[in-house]
Design a protein around this motif. Structure first.
Motif, PDB file in Angstrom:
ATOM      1  N   ILE A  70       0.838  -1.193   0.000  1.00 49.56           N
ATOM      2  CA  ILE A  70       0.000   0.000   0.000  1.00 49.56           C
ATOM      3  C   ILE A  70       0.877   1.248   0.000  1.00 49.56           C
ATOM      4  N   LEU A  71       0.742   2.042  -1.053  1.00 46.53           N
ATOM      5  CA  LEU A  71       1.529   3.265  -1.170  1.00 46.53           C
ATOM      6  C   LEU A  71       0.825   4.462  -0.550  1.00 46.53           C
ATOM      7  N   GLY A  72      -0.490   4.393  -0.450  1.00 39.53           N
ATOM      8  CA  GLY A  72      -1.245   5.492   0.128  1.00 39.53           C
ATOM      9  C   GLY A  72      -2.690   5.095   0.362  1.00 39.53           C
ATOM     10  N   ALA A  73      -3.305   5.662   1.393  1.00 35.37           N
ATOM     11  CA  ALA A  73      -4.714   5.414   1.698  1.00 35.37           C
ATOM     12  C   ALA A  73      -5.361   6.749   2.046  1.00 35.37           C
ATOM     13  N   ILE A  74      -6.286   7.202   1.198  1.00 37.37           N
ATOM     14  CA  ILE A  74      -6.897   8.518   1.365  1.00 37.37           C
ATOM     15  C   ILE A  74      -8.329   8.365   1.868  1.00 37.37           C
ATOM     16  N   PRO A  75      -8.627   8.801   3.097  1.00 37.38           N
ATOM     17  CA  PRO A  75     -10.015   8.760   3.588  1.00 37.38           C
ATOM     18  C   PRO A  75     -10.801   9.956   3.052  1.00 37.38           C
ATOM     19  N   TYR A  76     -12.072   9.724   2.773  1.00 33.98           N
ATOM     20  CA  TYR A  76     -12.947  10.795   2.319  1.00 33.98           C
ATOM     21  C   TYR A  76     -14.272  10.709   3.067  1.00 33.98           C
ATOM     22  N   LEU A  77     -14.787  11.869   3.478  1.00 38.52           N
ATOM     23  CA  LEU A  77     -16.141  11.972   4.024  1.00 38.52           C
ATOM     24  C   LEU A  77     -16.887  12.978   3.169  1.00 38.52           C
ATOM     25  N   TYR A  78     -17.985  12.538   2.540  1.00 42.30           N
ATOM     26  CA  TYR A  78     -18.740  13.409   1.644  1.00 42.30           C
ATOM     27  C   TYR A  78     -20.047  13.855   2.293  1.00 42.30           C
ATOM     28  N   GLY A  79     -20.449  15.066   1.993  1.00 46.69           N
ATOM     29  CA  GLY A  79     -21.722  15.579   2.461  1.00 46.69           C
ATOM     30  C   GLY A  79     -22.159  16.775   1.635  1.00 46.69           C
ATOM     31  N   ILE A  80     -23.456  17.053   1.653  1.00 52.16           N
ATOM     32  CA  ILE A  80     -23.981  18.216   0.928  1.00 52.16           C
ATOM     33  C   ILE A  80     -24.088  19.395   1.895  1.00 52.16           C
ATOM     34  N   ALA A  81     -23.482  20.502   1.520  1.00 49.35           N
ATOM     35  CA  ALA A  81     -23.512  21.718   2.339  1.00 49.35           C
ATOM     36  C   ALA A  81     -23.956  22.889   1.475  1.00 49.35           C
ATOM     37  N   GLU A  82     -24.189  24.013   2.116  1.00 48.84           N
ATOM     38  CA  GLU A  82     -24.637  25.203   1.398  1.00 48.84           C
ATOM     39  C   GLU A  82     -23.650  26.344   1.581  1.00 48.84           C
TER      40      GLU A  82
END
Length: 375
Positions: free
Chosen positions: A90-102
Motif C-alpha cells: 500500500i503506497l497510500g490510503a486517502i479517507p474521504y467523508l462526503y456531504g452536501i452543504a450550502e
C-alpha cells in the motif's frame, strides 16, 4: 597442440573475431538489460501508474461510496489497512467523508480528507495557490466550484449544513479534470464536525502497488483485515495497468528477438567468411591426417570462445544500459540480479552455436584433394 592452433587461429583473425564478439555482445547486452529491467519493471511501472489514481476502494458493506448520510465507515479502517497482509504494497490510503452543504444559496459537495495523503497519492492534482495546513480551516476548492461561487485564493466563505456552520479560507484551487473540480475539500476533522459524523468516513481510496501481487489478491487481503467494509477493485485502472505491463513486456521480448537475430546473422556471416578464407588450410590439415571431427572441434571451440567473450562484454554493457534506462525513466537504479548473467551467457552461446552450424558444417565438408588442386 590443439590449444596452440586455436590461439593462432584467433590471433591471426583479430579483426573478424572482434566483429563476431561485438555482434554477440550486442545481443547479450540487450538480453541482460531487458532481463534486468523486466524483473524490476513491474514494480516500478506499477508505482508510476499509482500517480494516476487509486486502484482499490474501501466502502461501507451496504449502500455505496459517496453517500451523504449513511452508510459510513469508522475512521479506524485507515490504521487497520496498515496492519493487513497487503500493507507492504500500500503506497497510500486517502479517507474521504462526503456531504452536501450550502454556500450562500448554492449547494455544494463538501469532502473531508487527509491532505497529506492526497499530496502523496494524487500528485496529478494541479493546485493553484498552496495546499492547506493540517488542522486549520483552510480548504481547497475545485476549479468549477470556485467559478460558480466566485471564490479566489485567499478568500473566506461560510459553509452551512443544517444547523451547523463553519468558515473556511481558500488555500488553493484544484484542477483534476474529474468530479473533484466541482467539490470543496476541507481537513477531515473539520468536515466531520460540520457534517455531524465524527470519527467516520464515506470511503478510503487505496493506491496499491501490484508489481508482485495481483490487485485482486491485495483486495482480498484488505477485506479480510477489515471485515466491517467492502473492498472494490477499480476495474478500469486495474485492466489498464495489466494491459500496459503486458504490452511493454511483449515489446521488450520482440526487441530482444530482433537484436539476437541480427547478432546471429552477423556471427554466421563472419564464420562463413572465415571458413572460405581458410579452405586451403583446412584441406591441408585433412591431407596430413587431421580428422573431420578435429576440424569441427576447432571451429566449435572458436565459436564458444566468441560467445563467452561477447556474452561477458555484452553483460557489462547491458547492466550499464539498464542503469541508464532506470535513472532516465524511473529515476531510480535497477537492481543487479546475479542469475541474469548466466542466462545472458547461455543465450549468447546458443545463438552463436546455432549461427555457426552452417559454416562449421561447410568446414568439415572440405575435400582435401579438390581444395589442394585449387578447384
Amino acid at each position: 597442440m590443439f590449444l596452440q592452433i586455436l590461439w593462432r587461429s584467433l590471433q591471426n583473425r583479430k579483426g573478424r573475431v572482434a566483429i563476431a564478439i561485438l555482434a554477440v555482445a550486442m545481443g547479450a547486452a540487450m538480453v541482460f538489460a531487458l532481463g534486468s529491467l523486466s524483473l524490476d519493471m513491474n514494480d516500478k511501472i506499477s508505482r508510476e501508474l499509482r500517480d494516476y489514481g487509486a486502484n482499490i476502494v474501501v466502502v461501507p458493506p451496504v449502500g455505496g461510496a459517496g453517500s451523504a448520510v449513511e452508510p459510513l465507515l469508522p475512521e479506524s479502517v485507515v490504521p487497520a489497512l496498515k496492519n493487513s497482509e497487503a500493507a507492504p504494497y500500500i503506497l497510500g490510503a486517502i479517507p474521504y467523508l462526503y456531504g452536501i452543504a450550502e454556500i450562500g444559496n448554492q449547494k455544494v459537495v463538501l469532502a473531508g480528507t487527509d491532505f497529506s495523503q492526497v499530496q502523496k497519492s494524487s500528485p496529478w492534482w494541479k493546485v493553484q495557490g498552496s495546499w492547506p495546513t493540517v488542522g486549520t480551516n483552510q480548504s481547497i476548492v475545485g476549479v468549477k466550484a470556485a467559478t460558480a461561487l466566485n471564490l479566489t485564493v485567499g478568500a473566506s466563505y461560510s459553509v452551512r449544513q443544517k444547523d451547523k456552520a463553519g468558515t473556511f479560507t481558500v488555500a488553493g484551487i484544484v484542477t483534476t479534470g474529474g468530479v473533484e473540480d466541482n467539490q470543496i475539500f476541507a481537513d477531515l476533522p473539520m468536515a466531520q464536525s460540520l457534517l455531524g459524523h465524527p470519527g467516520q468516513v464515506s470511503q478510503v481510496q487505496v493506491s496499491a502497488q501490484t508489481g508482485k501481487q495481483p490487485v485482486t489478491a491485495l483486495a482480498t487481503a484488505i477485506e479480510q483485515s477489515v471485515p466491517a467494509a467492502k473492498v472494490k477493485v477499480v476495474k478500469q485502472i486495474a485492466q489498464a495497468e495489466g494491459q500496459t505491463l503486458g504490452k511493454i513486456e511483449w515489446l521488450m521480448v520482440l526487441v530482444t528477438v530482433i537484436i539476437l537475430g541480427a547478432s546471429a546473422i552477423a556471427v554466421m556471416s563472419t564464420m562463413t567468411t572465415t571458413v572460405l578464407e581458410r579452405t586451403k588450410e583446412i584441406g591441408l590439415m585433412k591431407a596430413i591426417g587431421a580428422e573431420t571431427s578435429s576440424i569441427g572441434k576447432l571451429f566449435w571451440t572458436e565459436a564458444v570462445c566468441i560467445a563467452l567473450l561477447g556474452g561477458l562484454v555484452g553483460s557489462v554493457i547491458g547492466f550499464g544500459v539498464a542503469q541508464l534506462i532506470g535513472k532516465t525513466v524511473f529515476q531510480t537504479a535497477i537492481s543487479f540480479r546475479p542469475f541474469v548473467l548466466p542466462v545472458s551467457l547461455a543465450i549468447s552461446a546458443i545463438v552463436t552455436l546455432l549461427a555457426s552450424f552452417v559454416p562449421v558444417r561447410a568446414a568439415t565438408a572440405v575435400v582435401p584433394a579438390i581444395t589442394l588442386r585449387g578447384e
